[in-house]
Write a protein that holds these residues in place. Sequence first.
Motif, mmCIF file in Angstrom:
data_model
loop_
_atom_site.group_PDB
_atom_site.id
_atom_site.type_symbol
_atom_site.label_atom_id
_atom_site.label_comp_id
_atom_site.label_asym_id
_atom_site.label_seq_id
_atom_site.Cartn_x
_atom_site.Cartn_y
_atom_site.Cartn_z
ATOM 1 N N ARG A 97 0.811 -1.199 0.000
ATOM 2 C CA ARG A 97 0.000 0.000 0.000
ATOM 3 C C ARG A 97 0.858 1.268 0.000
ATOM 4 O O ARG A 97 2.080 1.238 0.040
ATOM 5 N N ARG A 98 0.191 2.394 -0.046
ATOM 6 C CA ARG A 98 0.812 3.713 0.042
ATOM 7 C C ARG A 98 0.000 4.560 1.012
ATOM 8 O O ARG A 98 -1.206 4.359 1.154
ATOM 9 N N LEU A 99 0.653 5.483 1.649
ATOM 10 C CA LEU A 99 -0.053 6.413 2.519
ATOM 11 C C LEU A 99 -0.742 7.449 1.648
ATOM 12 O O LEU A 99 -0.110 8.119 0.829
ATOM 13 N N LEU A 100 -2.070 7.541 1.763
ATOM 14 C CA LEU A 100 -2.844 8.460 0.935
ATOM 15 C C LEU A 100 -2.495 9.908 1.291
ATOM 16 O O LEU A 100 -2.660 10.319 2.452
ATOM 17 N N PRO A 101 -1.985 10.709 0.348
ATOM 18 C CA PRO A 101 -1.675 12.116 0.632
ATOM 19 C C PRO A 101 -2.945 12.887 1.010
ATOM 20 O O PRO A 101 -3.852 13.038 0.193
ATOM 21 N N SER A 102 -2.994 13.339 2.246
ATOM 22 C CA SER A 102 -4.181 14.014 2.747
ATOM 23 C C SER A 102 -3.777 15.170 3.661
ATOM 24 O O SER A 102 -3.218 14.934 4.737
ATOM 25 N N PRO A 103 -4.064 16.422 3.280
ATOM 26 C CA PRO A 103 -4.724 16.801 2.038
ATOM 27 C C PRO A 103 -3.808 16.558 0.821
ATOM 28 O O PRO A 103 -2.632 16.332 1.024
ATOM 29 N N PRO A 104 -4.392 16.597 -0.378
ATOM 30 C CA PRO A 104 -5.732 17.076 -0.746
ATOM 31 C C PRO A 104 -6.841 16.025 -0.620
ATOM 32 O O PRO A 104 -8.010 16.380 -0.598
ATOM 33 N N ALA A 105 -6.489 14.726 -0.565
ATOM 34 C CA ALA A 105 -7.532 13.703 -0.534
ATOM 35 C C ALA A 105 -8.050 13.490 0.881
ATOM 36 O O ALA A 105 -7.363 13.779 1.870
ATOM 37 N N VAL A 106 -9.263 12.955 0.974
ATOM 38 C CA VAL A 106 -9.852 12.558 2.247
ATOM 39 C C VAL A 106 -10.260 11.100 2.125
ATOM 40 O O VAL A 106 -11.074 10.748 1.260
ATOM 41 N N GLU A 107 -9.676 10.236 2.958
ATOM 42 C CA GLU A 107 -9.979 8.817 2.864
ATOM 43 C C GLU A 107 -11.460 8.573 3.152
ATOM 44 O O GLU A 107 -12.036 9.126 4.098
ATOM 45 N N PHE A 108 -12.078 7.745 2.337
ATOM 46 C CA PHE A 108 -13.513 7.481 2.426
ATOM 47 C C PHE A 108 -13.904 6.934 3.797
ATOM 48 O O PHE A 108 -14.943 7.293 4.353
ATOM 49 N N ALA A 109 -13.063 6.058 4.365
ATOM 50 C CA ALA A 109 -13.400 5.401 5.635
ATOM 51 C C ALA A 109 -13.030 6.225 6.858
ATOM 52 O O ALA A 109 -13.281 5.794 7.984
ATOM 53 N N SER A 110 -12.433 7.405 6.659
ATOM 54 C CA SER A 110 -12.096 8.255 7.799
ATOM 55 C C SER A 110 -13.341 8.940 8.339
ATOM 56 O O SER A 110 -14.410 8.932 7.701
#
Length: 499
Positions: free
Chosen positions: A8-21
Motif C-alpha cells: 500500500r501507500r499512505l494516501l496524501p491528505s490533504p488534498p484527498a480525504v480517505e472514504f473510511a475516515s
Amino acid sequence: MAMAGLYRRLLPSPPAVEFASSEGKQLFLEAVQNGTMEGFFRLISYFQTQSEPAYCGLASLSMVLNALAIDPGRKWKGPWRWFDESMLDCCEPLEKVKARGISFGKLVCLAHCAGAKVEAFRANQSNIDDFRKYVMRCSTSDDCHIISSYNRAALKQTGTGHFSPIGGYHAGKDMALILDVARFKYPPHWVPLTLLWEGMNYVVEDTGLPRGFMLISRPHRDPGMLYTLSCKHESWITIAKFLMDDVPLLLKSEDVKNVHKVLSVVVNSLPSNFGDFIKWVAEVRRREDGGLSLSAEEKARVSIKTEVLKQVHETRLFKHVTSFLSNSCCRLPSISGHDTLPNIAATVCCQGAEILGGKLSPSAVYCCRETCMKCLKAEGDKPITMVCGTVVNGNTEQGVDVLIPSPQGPCCDCSSPSKYMEMHPASSDVLTALLLSLPSTTWVGIKDGQVLKEILELVSIDSLPTLLQEEVLHLRRQLHMLKKCQENKVDEDLGEPLS
C-alpha cells in the motif's frame, strides 16, 4: 532470501480525504442526504481491484458495465456471462495492456464494443463547469457512471496516468469520490473536483493528447441480441479491412449489371476465416438447470431474437440474398456442413457443453450423440423451439438445450426433418445482416446508375423496423470501431459513428 514488496501507500491528505475516515464518512452522509450518491450503491456492489498493475482502465470499465447490468453476450467462466478484465481485449491485446496500460481512446472503443452508450470528452474538449454538471448528473441517478482518466501527480499521489470511476459528489465541498480500482495502493477517497480536473489536463506523452472523462450508460435494450461481430480471433483485422476498404474498390472495378452480380462480387471474395467474425448469439443452458420451463428473462430474450430474425426475413434484401445463395454454387465461408438446423444444433450443443463445462483441457472432445426438437408452449405465450442435445465427452454425457428463434410459424418435431430448413439464423440471415451494416459509401462506386439506386434502396435502414434498425446500427458501430482500431485512430476520434 525473500524480498518484501510494496504494501500500500499512505494516501496524501490533504488534498484527498480517505472514504473510511471520520471526515470521509461525514462527507458521504451529507452527500447521501443531498441526493448526490445515487450512482454509488450500484458501483460499490461491483467494486473490484484491478488484477494487474496496468489494468486500471479495464477494471474500471468492467466494474461500470456490470453495475449497468449490460449483458456481455458471451461467457466468462462456466455458464456465466459477466464482464471481466480478461474479456476486454477487443481494441488492444491484453499482453500489450499488461505491459503499457491502455489509452483513453482505446478504452472508449472498448466501451462502445461492449454495447454501452458512451459520451467521451478530452479535457481540451470540455471545461470544468461542464465536467461538474456531468458529475452531478451521474451522481444523482444510477443509470450512468463516469470514468475519469487523470494523472495522479495532481493529487500528490505516486504514479502517473490512472483510470477510476467516480462514485459520488459532495456539492457543498465540491469534492468527488474516487473509487480507486488500485485498492492495493490507495483506498477510495474524496478529492477536490478542481484538482481532479487539473489531473485530466495532463498531456499523455504517447499520444500528445490530454486525458479526459467518459459517461457510460446503458442502452434501452441490450444490443447485439441476435448478431454480433467478434474480435476474439486475429482474423478480425483482415476481415474488417476487407469489408470497409476492399469491397468498395472491388465494386468500383467490376462492371456489375444487377444485384446478383453485386452479391457475387462480395461473397466470392470473402476471406476463408469469415465465420470467425460475425455470429448469431444462441441461448444455451443445462437441461437440469431449467427442465422444460423457461424463465421470464429467457422468454423475453428469445422473443426479441425471434422478432429480429423475422424482420430480417421480411426485408427485400433477404429475398435477393436467399435467391442468390440458392442459385449459386458458392457457399459462405461462415457455414460448414449442411445449412440445416439439426447439423447446426449438434454443433451448438457441443459448443454449449464446452461453455457450461468451464475451462477445457486441449484434449477435451465433445460429440453430440443426438438432437431432438421440442416445442415449449405456455398459456398466453408464443411457442418456443428448443433443440435438446445429448453431448458426450469421454465417459460422461450432458444434456444441453438450445433455444432457437423460429419466426416461420409453429414448431416442428424430429419426425419431419425437412421442416428444419430456414428455421434459424443461417447463412442467408447472417449475410443480409452484414450487408445492411456496411456504410452507404460501400456502394457508391457502382457504375451502373440503376443498379446503384436499387442497391441503395435495398440496404437503406431508414425504413427498417425499430428492433432490426437497432441491431444493424449496433453491427455498424462495431465495424466502425474495429476499423478505427485497425487504423490506430481511436485516440484521434472519440465519437460514436452512426452513419
